[in-house]
Motif scaffolding. Structure first.
Motif, short mmCIF file in Angstrom:
data_model
loop_
_atom_site.label_atom_id
_atom_site.label_comp_id
_atom_site.label_asym_id
_atom_site.label_seq_id
_atom_site.Cartn_x
_atom_site.Cartn_y
_atom_site.Cartn_z
N ASP A 124 0.81 -1.21 0.00
CA ASP A 124 0.00 0.00 0.00
C ASP A 124 0.85 1.26 0.00
OD1 ASP A 124 -0.92 0.24 3.54
OD2 ASP A 124 0.91 -0.42 2.59
N ALA A 125 2.13 1.17 -0.32
CA ALA A 125 3.00 2.34 -0.34
C ALA A 125 2.51 3.32 -1.39
CB ALA A 125 4.44 1.93 -0.63
N GLY A 126 2.60 4.59 -1.07
CA GLY A 126 2.19 5.64 -2.00
C GLY A 126 0.82 6.18 -1.65
N ARG A 127 0.57 7.42 -2.04
CA ARG A 127 -0.69 8.07 -1.68
C ARG A 127 -1.90 7.41 -2.29
NH1 ARG A 127 0.53 13.38 0.51
NH2 ARG A 127 2.66 13.66 -0.04
N GLY A 128 -1.82 7.04 -3.54
CA GLY A 128 -2.99 6.47 -4.20
C GLY A 128 -3.48 5.21 -3.52
N ALA A 129 -2.58 4.32 -3.22
CA ALA A 129 -2.97 3.07 -2.60
C ALA A 129 -3.49 3.28 -1.20
CB ALA A 129 -1.78 2.11 -2.57
N SER A 130 -2.88 4.18 -0.44
CA SER A 130 -3.28 4.36 0.95
C SER A 130 -4.63 5.05 1.06
CB SER A 130 -2.22 5.15 1.72
OG SER A 130 -2.15 6.46 1.22
N GLN A 162 -6.87 14.32 10.60
CA GLN A 162 -6.90 14.80 9.21
C GLN A 162 -6.10 16.10 9.08
OE1 GLN A 162 -8.31 13.25 6.36
NE2 GLN A 162 -7.00 14.79 5.42
N GLU A 163 -6.18 16.97 10.07
CA GLU A 163 -5.40 18.21 10.08
C GLU A 163 -3.91 17.89 10.05
OE1 GLU A 163 -4.75 21.94 13.17
OE2 GLU A 163 -6.46 20.62 13.44
N LEU A 164 -3.48 16.93 10.85
CA LEU A 164 -2.07 16.52 10.87
C LEU A 164 -1.68 15.84 9.57
CD1 LEU A 164 -1.84 15.22 14.54
CD2 LEU A 164 -0.98 17.40 13.63
N ARG A 165 -2.59 15.07 9.01
CA ARG A 165 -2.35 14.43 7.71
C ARG A 165 -2.14 15.49 6.63
NH1 ARG A 165 -6.74 10.94 4.19
NH2 ARG A 165 -5.21 9.87 2.87
N ASP A 166 -3.02 16.49 6.61
CA ASP A 166 -2.89 17.57 5.62
C ASP A 166 -1.57 18.31 5.79
OD1 ASP A 166 -5.43 16.88 4.70
OD2 ASP A 166 -6.44 18.54 5.71
N LEU A 167 -1.18 18.55 7.04
CA LEU A 167 0.09 19.21 7.32
C LEU A 167 1.26 18.38 6.80
CD1 LEU A 167 1.72 21.49 8.71
CD2 LEU A 167 1.62 20.11 10.79
N ALA A 168 1.22 17.08 7.07
CA ALA A 168 2.30 16.19 6.61
C ALA A 168 2.40 16.17 5.10
CB ALA A 168 2.07 14.78 7.15
N ARG A 169 1.26 16.08 4.44
CA ARG A 169 1.26 16.03 2.97
C ARG A 169 1.77 17.33 2.36
NH1 ARG A 169 -4.48 13.27 1.57
NH2 ARG A 169 -3.45 11.87 0.10
N ALA A 170 1.49 18.46 3.01
CA ALA A 170 1.97 19.76 2.52
C ALA A 170 3.45 19.95 2.82
CB ALA A 170 1.15 20.89 3.15
N ALA A 171 3.89 19.50 4.00
CA ALA A 171 5.28 19.71 4.41
C ALA A 171 6.24 18.83 3.62
CB ALA A 171 5.43 19.43 5.90
N VAL A 172 5.88 17.58 3.39
CA VAL A 172 6.75 16.65 2.68
C VAL A 172 5.96 15.93 1.58
CG1 VAL A 172 8.51 16.29 4.46
CG2 VAL A 172 6.42 14.95 4.52
N PRO A 173 5.58 16.70 0.53
CA PRO A 173 4.74 16.11 -0.52
C PRO A 173 5.41 14.96 -1.26
CG PRO A 173 5.55 18.26 -1.19
CD PRO A 173 5.92 18.09 0.26
N ALA A 207 1.93 6.42 8.06
CA ALA A 207 3.36 6.73 8.07
C ALA A 207 3.72 7.45 6.78
CB ALA A 207 4.18 5.46 8.22
N TYR A 208 4.74 8.27 6.86
CA TYR A 208 5.23 9.04 5.71
C TYR A 208 6.64 8.55 5.43
CZ TYR A 208 0.91 11.17 6.41
OH TYR A 208 -0.46 11.32 6.52
N VAL A 209 6.83 8.03 4.22
CA VAL A 209 8.00 7.25 3.88
C VAL A 209 8.80 7.93 2.78
CG1 VAL A 209 8.80 4.97 3.11
CG2 VAL A 209 6.74 5.16 4.54
#
Length: 148
Positions: A19-25, A48-59, A71-73
């Motif tokens: 499930d690695a990667g945004r699409g699969a997760s 969800q707020e933390l998820r959005d922050l993570a996706r913006a910080a390390v896209p 997890a963010y890999v």
């Protein structure tokens, strides 16, 4: 389960799962969306707020499930950090080196073992968490190691 409770928690480099990667997760099943759906509305909102922050910080990081939590890999397979939901708070789990680097700034925030706690109903320290996420990315890319 906290990544710090696992011998392969954040800072280790297990092979990316199926499930690695945004699409699969985000596709449902046992992914991040299903994880978030398990929580009551307020907790889900903070996660969800933390998820959005993570996706913006390390896209560039892949969002996946590890140790039963989001997890963010890094592209090399190293877990950068992880989000966890608990009964009264969410946690962002980092490596000991990242927490040590921000020790002075964390004095006014509750921490757990290798984590920063964000209590439901209270504002998340966006700026601080974003800088910690970027520091973890630099720790992997610039210093070439998983954890200090």
């Amino acid at each position: 389960m906290s990544g710090s409770d696992s011998p392969t928690g954040p800072g280790h480099s297990p092979e990316p799962g199926p499930d690695a990667g945004r699409g699969a997760s985000a596709a449902g099943g046992g992914g991040v969306e299903a994880y978030l759906a398990r929580f009551p509305r307020l907790a889900r909102s903070v996660l969800q707020e933390l998820r959005d922050l993570a996706r913006a910080a390390v896209p560039q990081a892949a969002e996946t499930m590890r140790w039963e939590a989001p997890a963010y890999v890094h592209a090399d397979g190293t877990v950068l950090f992880q989000l966890e939901g608990h009964q009264a708070h969410a946690s962002v789990v980092f490596t000991p080196g990242v927490l040590a680097a921000f020790e002075d700034e964390l004095v006014n925030h509750e921490t757990g073992r290798e984590s920063v706690k964000v209590f439901y109903g209270q504002p998340a320290p966006h700026d601080l968490l974003e800088r910690m996420m970027l520091a973890r990315l630099r720790e992997v890319e610039d210093e070439g190691h998983e954890a200090p």
